[in-house]
Design a protein around this motif. Sequence first.
Motif, short mmCIF file in Angstrom:
data_model
loop_
_atom_site.label_atom_id
_atom_site.label_comp_id
_atom_site.label_asym_id
_atom_site.label_seq_id
_atom_site.Cartn_x
_atom_site.Cartn_y
_atom_site.Cartn_z
N VAL A 61 0.85 -1.21 0.00
CA VAL A 61 0.00 0.00 0.00
C VAL A 61 0.88 1.25 0.00
CG1 VAL A 61 -1.61 1.34 1.42
CG2 VAL A 61 -1.96 -1.12 1.13
N HIS A 62 1.92 1.24 0.83
CA HIS A 62 2.79 2.41 0.99
C HIS A 62 3.51 2.76 -0.32
CE1 HIS A 62 5.89 4.49 3.87
NE2 HIS A 62 5.24 5.35 3.11
N ARG A 63 4.02 1.72 -1.02
CA ARG A 63 4.73 1.99 -2.28
C ARG A 63 3.79 2.50 -3.35
NH1 ARG A 63 9.89 -0.63 -4.61
NH2 ARG A 63 9.85 1.39 -5.62
N LEU A 106 1.13 4.23 -2.77
CA LEU A 106 0.79 5.61 -2.39
C LEU A 106 1.94 6.58 -2.67
CD1 LEU A 106 -1.21 5.12 0.94
CD2 LEU A 106 -2.08 5.69 -1.33
N HIS A 107 3.12 6.06 -2.95
CA HIS A 107 4.22 6.95 -3.33
C HIS A 107 4.29 7.18 -4.83
CE1 HIS A 107 6.77 8.33 0.09
NE2 HIS A 107 6.00 7.47 0.72
N ARG A 108 3.32 6.64 -5.60
CA ARG A 108 3.21 7.03 -7.01
C ARG A 108 2.85 8.52 -7.01
NH1 ARG A 108 5.28 3.91 -10.51
NH2 ARG A 108 3.83 4.65 -12.11
N VAL A 119 -3.12 11.84 -1.71
CA VAL A 119 -3.48 11.05 -0.52
C VAL A 119 -2.36 11.03 0.53
CG1 VAL A 119 -4.12 8.73 0.29
CG2 VAL A 119 -5.00 9.56 -1.90
N HIS A 120 -1.20 10.48 0.14
CA HIS A 120 -0.18 10.16 1.16
C HIS A 120 0.53 11.41 1.69
CE1 HIS A 120 2.40 7.56 3.40
NE2 HIS A 120 3.49 7.81 2.69
N ALA A 121 0.44 12.54 0.94
CA ALA A 121 1.06 13.78 1.43
C ALA A 121 0.51 14.16 2.80
CB ALA A 121 0.82 14.91 0.43
N HIS A 167 0.06 12.29 5.36
CA HIS A 167 0.91 11.70 6.40
C HIS A 167 2.29 12.35 6.41
CE1 HIS A 167 2.30 8.77 9.30
NE2 HIS A 167 3.26 8.37 8.50
N HIS A 168 2.77 12.73 5.21
CA HIS A 168 4.12 13.30 5.12
C HIS A 168 4.16 14.78 5.51
CE1 HIS A 168 6.86 10.16 3.71
NE2 HIS A 168 5.79 9.60 3.19
N ARG A 169 3.00 15.35 5.87
CA ARG A 169 3.06 16.72 6.42
C ARG A 169 3.93 16.72 7.68
NH1 ARG A 169 -2.87 19.13 7.06
NH2 ARG A 169 -1.71 20.96 7.78
N LEU A 188 13.74 8.19 8.84
CA LEU A 188 14.46 8.44 7.59
C LEU A 188 13.48 8.56 6.42
CD1 LEU A 188 17.42 5.89 7.95
CD2 LEU A 188 17.48 8.37 8.32
N HIS A 189 12.42 7.74 6.47
CA HIS A 189 11.42 7.80 5.40
C HIS A 189 10.76 9.18 5.37
CE1 HIS A 189 8.29 6.65 2.62
NE2 HIS A 189 7.40 7.14 3.47
N HIS A 190 10.44 9.72 6.56
CA HIS A 190 9.80 11.04 6.62
C HIS A 190 10.78 12.15 6.23
CE1 HIS A 190 5.73 10.37 8.37
NE2 HIS A 190 6.29 9.22 8.69
#
Length: 258
Positions: free
Chosen positions: A118-120, A122-124, A131-133, A135-137, A211-213
């Motif tokens: 799911v995570h990969r 969502l990084h498209r 969507v995933h931005a 969480h990355h806020r 590190l991912h964030h």
Amino acid sequence: MDVNHITAWPAVAVALGGVAYFAAIYLAAGLVASGVRVALLRRGRGRLLDPRPLPAGQVARERRQSAVSIVIFGVGLLLPWAMLVHGWASVHSSNPPLRVVLELLALLVWNDIHFYTVHRVLHRPKLLRAVHAAHHRSVVTTPWSTYAFHPVEALLLGSVLLPPMLLWPFTPLALALLPVLSLTYNAIGHSNFSALPRRWRWLSNAQDHHLHHACHRGNYGFLFTFMDKCFGTQLPHDAARAVIEAGLARDARRGGAA
Ligand SMILES: [Zn+2]
Ligand SMILES: [Zn+2]
């Protein structure tokens, strides 16, 4: 009420019980992780993995987003409940300890495969923006970042138990404990704190979730590293050093100019 007879519950009780359950474990994990982090830092133990300051209002925003996710996860329990009611899935009638442990291990491995996939996806680029931005806020994470998702991401992650339940009659305890273990690990992963020496890092891929964030890529796995190793997406431990140092230097210049 007996969770073994959850099919006898009315739908509204399942939904409300689910919301209360996810709210309780989110609050407990957040409070424990925050408390342990403050206590260890005061004693000079461990260190912040990413020492950059949080933007104003970040924790309040994370709690607001998490409240929406908690409602989605809780009400979403109606799906596995409906699978049980209609006979598409079943649960074991008791909780033999060895069976619970083995099922939990299997579910944790599946959880990593599901989360990584799911995570990969969502990084498209388009899904990342849409969507995933959300969480990355949280560029520098906190224990309250754990459920800070876009509602679509909460729906996708909340589906983790559906495929295995179609294949195997899990014990009720293993099904109930997976979210607890998963959230505990999630809170560790977002605590931005390391008290473990490097040689113990094999215990915890979560030590490197910051590190991912910070890098906005890589380390897409959850508890284990096998998916990142398999697909060549594991980040080196110092992957975020340049971006963290640049951020601190920028803050220092702003502070000097103020
Ligand atoms: Zn991500
Ligand atoms: Zn995260």
